[in-house]
Every structure is written in C-alpha cells, then in structure tokens.
Design an enzyme around this catalytic site. Structure first.
Site, PDB file in Angstrom:
ATOM      1  CE1 TYR A 180      44.914  46.866  41.292  1.00 13.01           C
ATOM      2  CE2 TYR A 180      44.280  46.583  43.593  1.00 13.01           C
ATOM      3  CZ  TYR A 180      45.215  46.443  42.574  1.00 13.01           C
ATOM      4  OH  TYR A 180      46.436  45.873  42.848  1.00 13.01           O
ATOM      5  CB  SER A 210      45.896  43.283  45.439  1.00 10.50           C
ATOM      6  OG  SER A 210      45.702  44.353  46.339  1.00 10.50           O
TER       7      SER A 210
END
Length: 255
Positions: free
Chosen positions: A159, A146
């Site tokens: 995350y 990501s």
C-alpha cells in the site's frame, strides 16, 4: 458570502470511488461548493444510495458505474459523461484498497490487485479525462494519497509503495500537463475513521497509539478533508501544481 475563488459553480467533478467513505465526503464538499458531481463505483445500487444521501443535503449528483482498472470501460464512460452531461472540469482520483499482510507473506495476486487499483487506475482515468482538459486548456486533477506516501508501517508495504508511486506520478502529471493550464496536486489524508480503517479504529491499542502519535490527539473525520479538496479543485489553487497537501493532524510534522 462565498469567496468567488472557491466557487465551483458551473464545474463538473468526477470523483472515483465515491460511493462511501472519503470519496463520498469529497464529493459532498465539491457539491456544496457548487460543482455538479459525478459519483463513481462498481456497484450501481451502492451509488444510488450515495446519490440519495447527497440529494438529502441538496446536492445534485449523477452516477457512473464502471471499474477504474478496466481501460475500455474507463474510456467509454469518460466519453459518455463528456457527451451526455458535459465537460469534466475536476477529477478526483480517490479509488483505493488496503490489503494487510507481512511483506514476506504477501500474495502476488494481491500485489497486482493493489497496484492496479491504487496506481494504474489513476493513470487510466487521468489519461482519459485529460484529453478534454487539454483541448479546453483548463482542468484540476486531485490524486488522493496518504501519510503512507511519506512513512511506512508494518504489514502495509505494498500500500505504501502504491501511494509513494502516486506521489511521483502526481509530480509527473504536473510537469507534463501544466503547460495546458491544468493543475495536478495530491491530497494526503492521515488516519481517518472510515470503512477502510474500521478494524484499526476498533482496536483499543491502535487507537491509543493514534492519540499519542498524532499531535491533534485523535482520528480525523472525513468531513475535515472537504476544505482541502475544494481548495485544490478551485481557482484559489491556480498556481499550485505538483504539490502534496497533507491533512493529517500534524502527524508528518512530528517525530
């Protein structure tokens, strides 16, 4: 005529977390390039629906319903696929979850869940699949990261931590396994319109921020990840190893 460097005919790809969203889009792209696709998720019914969606576009796929955080289940299913369907030539580690909360209020159980799902699962599945790749002296592993492996944002520190760790795990896998003819790379999406980001897409303020922050001026569409996935899964990337390819509309290039 398709460039043979990108032809995945005769290759089998296991894509974890591929019942919907980015995972399903990646599976579709690999299937369109000729790979035999193995869909993974925990729910058999959802996987059956995903398989039907691919079949409607002429893409053949099989199903492997198992929890990627369960080591015994991972080992058993990888062995079954290799025995009953054939070698796993390509592994795409896509499974991931997002849990949003201020870090000082983040629940410890949720911390363990996000680490197990986003990071430990990659270790477990890759360790199981790589045994066959090492024996055959070839294989492609693509870890889905990501932009948050590069930059943090409020309320998603855990995350970001998992994706940052996965970035380094990708490099470590490369260093350990490149000598066996295996390429391990990361694909890092920016902000894409998926089930995971739907609350943000629906937020006018956040979408306005995306249009200003991303040089491309918009959210990404999952189909736009397919070319990068095929490249990293094909012979075209045989000397690309330990690399992270950002597909983010220029977000990480811009201040």
């Amino acid at each position: 005529m398709t460039n043979p460097l990108f032809d995945l005919s005769g290759r089998r790809a296991l894509v974890t977390g591929s019942s919907r969203g980015i995972g399903l889009a990646l599976a579709a792209a690999l299937g369109q390039a000729g790979a035999a696709v193995v869909l993974n998720g925990r729910d058999s019914a959802t996987l059956a629906s995903a398989r039907e969606q691919l079949a409607a576009h002429g893409i053949a796929a099989s199903r492997a319903a198992f929890d990627v955080t369960d080591e015994a289940a991972v080992n058993a299913e990888v062995a079954r696929i290799e025995r009953d369907e054939g070698p796993i030539d390509i592994l795409v580690n896509n499974t991931g979850i997002q849990i949003r909360a201020p870090l000082d209020q983040f629940d410890t159980a949720d911390w363990r869940r996000i680490v197990d799902t986003n990071l430990t699962s990659v270790f477990l599945v890759s360790k199981a699949v790589v045994q066959g790749m090492i024996a055959r002296r070839r294989g492609k592993i693509v870890n889905i990261l990501s932009v948050n492996a590069e930059a943090a944002r409020a309320s998603i520190a855990p995350y970001s931590a998992t994706k940052g760790a996965l970035r380094m795990l990708t490099k470590g896998m490369c260093v350990d396994w490149a000598r066996h003819g295996i390429q391990v790379n990361g694909l890092a999406p920016g902000y894409f319109d998926t089930e995971l980001t739907r609350p943000l897409v629906a937020d006018p303020e956040f979408s306005a921020w995306i249009s200003k922050r991303v040089p491309a001026g918009r959210w990404g569409q999952v189909e736009e990840l397919g070319g990068a996935a095929v490249f990293l899964a094909s012979r075209a990337s045989d000397f690309v190893n330990g690399h992270v390819l950002f597909v983010d509309g220029g977000m990480t290039a811009s201040l």
